[in-house]
Design an enzyme around this catalytic site. Sequence first.
Site: not given
Ligand code: NAD
Length: 510
Positions: A191, A244, A248, A266, A300, A398
């Site tokens: 997804k 993400g 979340t 992550e 991230c 962040e």
């Molecule tokens: P997000 O949490 O908004 O979304 C990530 C994914 O989760 C998307 O596909 C979204 O549709 C899905 N999602 C959202 N709500 C959900 C739910 N209730 N149930 C299941 N899936 C759901 O994050 P974003 O804004 O897309 O990404 C940015 C974030 O990701 C930042 O906080 C960043 O630091 C983090 N990130 C972490 C790493 C790591 O390896 N630690 C790497 C890249 C990004």
Amino acid sequence: MTNTVAAQSQHHVPADLPEKIQHYIGGKFVDSIDGATFEVSDPVSNETYVRAAAGKKADIDHAVNAAAQAFEQGPWPRMLPRERSRVLHRIADIVESHDARLAELESFDSGLPITQALGQARRAAENFRFFADLIVAQSDDTYKVPGRQINYVNRTPIGVAGLITPWNTPFMLESWKLGPALATGNTVVLKPAEFTPLSASLWAGIFEEAGLPEGVFNLVNGLGEEAGDALVKHPDVPLISFTGESSTGQLIFANAAPHLKGLSMELGGKSPAVVFADADLDAAIDATIFGVFSLNGERCTAGSRILVERPIYDEFIERYAAQAKRVRVGYPHDPSTEVGALVHTEHYDKVMSYIEIGKTEARLVAGGGRADGFEVGNFVTPTVFADVKPDARIFQEEIFGPVVAITPFDSDSEALELANGVRYGLAAYIWTNDLKRAHNFSQSVQAGMVWLNSNNVRDLRTPFGGVKASGLGHEGGYRSIDFYTQQQAVHITLGEVHNPTFGKADSQQH
Ligand code: NAD
């Protein structure tokens, strides 16, 4: 010519964009069962350029069924590692041969500068190649208890892995999960993030061409609260690998709890770069500029807090601000661009609101708003705040954009307290030429990954993951293989059966 006209004439729209973006289930491209779609825009014009299928529970059920059938009846989990490895190498070859097109689409959809998008496309190929190699080199533990027992590990794939990914470097981060999940013989439902579904739609064609059996890879587009949520709550998906936001991740953790799923998380970061007075200042400045402004700051592991030892603080601020002002903001497709457009207006508004908060909390020394010369699109100037107090929101939260907070410190212990004084613990960057301090500081800082006198350069064999609110579990190298496999311990008696006898005491008396 007005800026708007200039902007439009500079806007590069790739040829042959798809007319719609669909799900890919059981080897077929399909619309949502209820026909629902959502709008996808590009970050330079902020206009909708395509509609994508909006998956719901019924679509997730459909995809999980296809993946479960491929797992239970298909050849993939039963193939020799070498056979799966060949398919994975072909995937890497195809990704590599399409790197320019992939980068063009990714840069258009996400706003990443084209040169950096190209690097990410190549890294995606490398992820497949790495796990293709690792799976054939995989060995498992066998223990001998002389004369008594042999114990060995029977490693098997787990089933349908649910992969949920964010919009920053989307294609590369998808490959980071797809590579090990597939290498180990699982089947998957991906997804991808709703802001950036374009590059993900290419996986199906790549996998078909490489010979991945039908039903092994399934993709459902859609919103997190709908498609993502249904995947997390599906009883036939025993594993969720999520990247993400931390909030979340917390929600997913709770939603997965009733099913006791395997989880790899992550999450977000607010990583410190600590610059001591004895550091190589030229290298530290270059690295900390790159560390927060590369990938538009949407990274991230961005070093978004810089802690600088007092004796070099003023010089550091002056030089850092001057260099930040020279970082080139430009159109994502332009090879000279260093910072492109932020992914979406919603995210742009969030970053801009933090910049306004920062102006009330600290001293602005570079940037501070929309980039000059760009009337449309999500262009933000690299922004630097100095004298940031540790309780400031721009120090604690962040921002995930080209914004950095700089804070002075007077001693190692104060630097450590500042470095650890946030809820996150993903990465840390330490700049010093004192060997003892370098190791002692690294080992005390609360971070899953530390770079010493180094930029963020990572060997794929090393563990990747965060502590505190930055994540749960580790992936990378064999740790990814561990996450995506069952390790059953098999114990065999060689000598006499070790049998403390119960229930025979009475029989001897009679
Ligand atoms: P997000 O949490 O908004 O979304 C990530 C994914 O989760 C998307 O596909 C979204 O549709 C899905 N999602 C959202 N709500 C959900 C739910 N209730 N149930 C299941 N899936 C759901 O994050 P974003 O804004 O897309 O990404 C940015 C974030 O990701 C930042 O906080 C960043 O630091 C983090 N990130 C972490 C790493 C790591 O390896 N630690 C790497 C890249 C990004």
